[in-house]
Design an enzyme around this catalytic site. Structure first.
Site, PDB file in Angstrom:
ATOM      1  N   ASP A 116       1.119  -1.228  -0.403  1.00  0.00           N
ATOM      2  CA  ASP A 116      -0.072   0.185   0.238  1.00  0.00           C
ATOM      3  C   ASP A 116       0.577   1.195   0.285  1.00  0.00           C
ATOM      4  OD1 ASP A 116      -2.579  -1.946   0.486  1.00  0.00           O
ATOM      5  OD2 ASP A 116      -1.398  -2.110   2.229  1.00  0.00           O
ATOM      6  N   GLU A 117       1.814   0.885  -0.454  1.00  0.00           N
ATOM      7  CA  GLU A 117       2.842   2.079  -0.482  1.00  0.00           C
ATOM      8  C   GLU A 117       2.511   3.908  -1.762  1.00  0.00           C
ATOM      9  OE1 GLU A 117       4.571  -1.523   0.246  1.00  0.00           O
ATOM     10  OE2 GLU A 117       3.882  -0.632  -0.691  1.00  0.00           O
ATOM     11  N   GLY A 118       2.078   2.908  -2.751  1.00  0.00           N
ATOM     12  CA  GLY A 118       1.670   4.130  -3.776  1.00  0.00           C
ATOM     13  C   GLY A 118       2.580   3.489  -4.892  1.00  0.00           C
ATOM     14  N   LYS A 119       2.791   2.575  -5.444  1.00  0.00           N
ATOM     15  CA  LYS A 119       3.485   1.530  -6.210  1.00  0.00           C
ATOM     16  C   LYS A 119       2.768   2.160  -7.575  1.00  0.00           C
ATOM     17  CE  LYS A 119       3.124  -1.975  -4.622  1.00  0.00           C
ATOM     18  NZ  LYS A 119       2.899  -1.788  -3.711  1.00  0.00           N
TER      19      LYS A 119
ATOM     20  N   ASN B  97      -5.358  -9.140  -5.097  1.00  0.00           N
ATOM     21  CA  ASN B  97      -5.743  -9.565  -3.857  1.00  0.00           C
ATOM     22  C   ASN B  97      -5.004  -8.057  -2.692  1.00  0.00           C
ATOM     23  OD1 ASN B  97      -2.851 -10.268  -4.669  1.00  0.00           O
ATOM     24  ND2 ASN B  97      -3.022 -11.491  -2.209  1.00  0.00           N
TER      25      ASN B  97
ATOM     26  N   GLY C  67      -4.808  -4.466  -4.194  1.00  0.00           N
ATOM     27  CA  GLY C  67      -4.783  -2.835  -5.134  1.00  0.00           C
ATOM     28  C   GLY C  67      -4.577  -1.648  -5.838  1.00  0.00           C
ATOM     29  N   HIS C  68      -3.975  -1.056  -6.927  1.00  0.00           N
ATOM     30  CA  HIS C  68      -3.195  -0.156  -6.960  1.00  0.00           C
ATOM     31  C   HIS C  68      -4.022   1.066  -7.565  1.00  0.00           C
ATOM     32  CE1 HIS C  68       0.454  -2.700  -7.626  1.00  0.00           C
ATOM     33  NE2 HIS C  68       0.360  -2.711  -6.479  1.00  0.00           N
TER      34      HIS C  68
ATOM     35  N   GLN D 288       1.575  -6.090  -3.728  1.00  0.00           N
ATOM     36  CA  GLN D 288       2.518  -5.786  -1.931  1.00  0.00           C
ATOM     37  C   GLN D 288       3.759  -5.225  -1.720  1.00  0.00           C
ATOM     38  OE1 GLN D 288       1.407  -9.549  -3.999  1.00  0.00           O
ATOM     39  NE2 GLN D 288      -0.551  -9.201  -2.815  1.00  0.00           N
TER      40      GLN D 288
ATOM     41  N   SER E 163      -7.901  -0.517  -0.553  1.00  0.00           N
ATOM     42  CA  SER E 163      -8.425  -0.430  -2.002  1.00  0.00           C
ATOM     43  C   SER E 163      -9.367  -1.784  -2.575  1.00  0.00           C
ATOM     44  CB  SER E 163      -7.424   0.202  -3.261  1.00  0.00           C
ATOM     45  OG  SER E 163      -6.774  -0.251  -3.395  1.00  0.00           O
TER      46      SER E 163
ATOM     47  N   GLY F 131     -11.219  -2.360   1.521  1.00  0.00           N
ATOM     48  CA  GLY F 131     -11.499  -2.047   2.473  1.00  0.00           C
ATOM     49  C   GLY F 131     -11.719  -2.258   3.674  1.00  0.00           C
TER      50      GLY F 131
ATOM     51  N   PRO G 200      -9.483  -1.392   7.356  1.00  0.00           N
ATOM     52  CA  PRO G 200      -8.696  -0.407   7.250  1.00  0.00           C
ATOM     53  C   PRO G 200      -6.852  -0.764   7.585  1.00  0.00           C
ATOM     54  CG  PRO G 200     -10.001  -1.248   8.955  1.00  0.00           C
ATOM     55  CD  PRO G 200     -10.406  -1.780   8.418  1.00  0.00           C
ATOM     56  N   ARG G 201      -5.945   0.170   7.439  1.00  0.00           N
ATOM     57  CA  ARG G 201      -4.667   0.170   7.541  1.00  0.00           C
ATOM     58  C   ARG G 201      -4.253   0.503   8.798  1.00  0.00           C
ATOM     59  NH1 ARG G 201      -4.011   2.897   2.016  1.00  0.00           N
ATOM     60  NH2 ARG G 201      -4.813   1.008   0.370  1.00  0.00           N
TER      61      ARG G 201
END
Length: 432
Positions: free
Chosen positions: A15-18, A40, A42-43, A226, A301, A304, A306-307
């Site tokens: 989830d770093e923003g790749k 599994n 999403g970008h 990932q 993404s 849904g 929460p991180r």
């Protein structure tokens, strides 16, 4: 002059923003290739205010002339892929003529999903925290040499026998060990044949096509899913994903020679997040953490969920830099830290009387780590949308310079917002 081939890799727990980085770099290469994972993760791309979440499609797909590839290291759920393609086609994005899928990709079948869900239910409180999309069981079938692959469902040769045999095994486990409902063989076979017809025009020798592009010097961007700390070998095992998320997988997961890779770009948020269970040394449980989660819209993404949020973790970043051979870093979501009274950075761990400067191996060892922090003044002036390093607040620049020094590799890009152009380019990773 030949263009360079670059791997974009996550250096944290995903989830770093790749996706944004891949989309930003894509116009400068000729092809984008996915090399591991499945649907599994999403970008998320935001272009002119329109949000797009990609799960299996490479993040260069919104560039109309881009050639896109799904390599053999990816597990493909044909139903999810068809839905994703159809959603973009409804927006006028032509896809099928420029998307190529390796015949060696394992197929995520309905019984994989049933196994994934049933296993997590059986584990109860000790569950891994999978997405329930069947990714792990599909990779297990791959290494167990019983996978149904794209070539199997496209050609149909011996398909009924193969599916019947593997489902006899999995249905036994579902019924007798997991106390779950079995899956109907005939329905699965019917679905597989339908999927084969859909995938047939897109199946291609991806390894050969990519090596042809590499030899021509046109430029390839290899896209991972990932993050390194979720890697099945190098992450916080067993709280990891089921594939290798590291840069070396770009070669194994596409069939392209490692000699053809010129630059590894590591992606990291200016803070750290994690989805699901597992140790997280810098996790915040206070209002500061909640504020970061709210401003950063930190929800999965795809799922849904929460991180969990925490401060930048340099020892974890150093481990990722080592494993991947990171040449430069892209620091994402700097703007989410706007308004914090102070900003912290973990620069080491203590385990009893021992000091560690890198993340140790395995979840049990990581759970014992206590973060040691360096504190920086926060900044009041917003960084959102800032597009030059000089225009950043002095405090933000000091934080980034310290991060670069501690990491030991240069920062080449900084993201200051979700939009494609909210990006500061310090050094072009394609020109290193």
């Amino acid at each position: 002059m030949s263009k360079r081939n670059i791997v974009v890799i996550g250096t944290q727990w995903g989830d770093e923003g790749k996706g944004k980085v891949v989309d930003w770099i894509a116009p400068h290469v000729s092809a984008v290739a996915r090399f591991q994972g499945g649907h599994n993760a999403g970008h998320t791309l935001v272009i002119n205010g329109q949000k797009t979440v990609l799960r299996l499609l490479p993040s260069g797909i919104l560039h109309p002339e881009m050639r896109c590839f799904i390599g053999n290291g990816v597990v493909v759920a044909p139903d999810a892929l068809e839905k994703e393609i159809s959603e973009l086609e409804a927006r006028g994005v032509a896809i099928r003529h420029r998307l190529k899928i390796s015949p060696a990709c394992p197929v995520v079948m309905p019984y994989h999903v049933a196994l994934d869900v049933a296993r997590e239910a059986k584990r109860g409180a000790a569950k891994i925290g999978t997405t329930g999309r069947g990714i792990g069981p599909t990779y297990e079938d791959k290494v167990g040499r019983r996978a149904i692959r794209v070539c199997d469902i496209v050609t149909g040769e011996g398909l009924a026998e193969k599916i019947t045999e593997v489902m006899d095994y999995h249905n036994f486990v579902l019924k007798n060990y997991l106390n779950a409902s079995t899956v109907d063989v005939d329905l699965v076979l019917e679905e597989a044949r339908k999927w084969g017809a859909m995938l047939a025009p897109m199946m291609a020798d991806v390894a050969h096509d990519l090596m042809t592009i590499a030899r021509s010097g046109e430029g390839i961007l290899f896209e991972g899913a990932q993050g390194t700390l979720l890697d099945v070998d190098h992450g916080t095992y067993p709280y990891v994903t089921s594939s290798n998320c590291v840069a070396g997988q770009a070669s194994a997961g596409t069939g392209v020679s490692p000699k053809a890779i010129h630059h590894v770009l590591g992606i990291a948020k200016a803070y750290t997040t994690r989805v699901g269970t597992g140790p997280f040394p810098t996790e915040l449980f206070d209002e500061v953490g909640k504020g970061i989660a709210t401003r950063g819209k930190e929800f999965g993404s795809v799922t849904g969920r929460p991180r969990r949020c925490g401060w930048m973790d340099i020892p974890a970043l150093r481990r990722s830099i080592d494993v991947n051979g990171v040449d430069s870093l892209a620091i994402m979501k700097l703007d989410v830290l706007d308004g914090c009274e102070e900003v912290k950075m973990c620069i080491g761990y203590t385990v009893g009387s021992t000091l560690l400067d890198r993340l140790p191996a395995g979840a049990d060892a990581v759970a014992k780590c206590v973060a040691a922090y360096e504190t920086f003044p926060g900044w009041k002036m917003p960084t959102q949308g800032v597009r030059s390093f000089e225009a950043l607040p002095v405090e933000a620049k000091a934080f980034l310079q310290a991060l670069q020094s501690e990491a030991g590799v240069p920062i080449s890009m900084i993201s200051t917002g979700a939009e494609r152009d909210d990006t500061i380019m310090l050094m072009n990773p394609l020109n290193f």
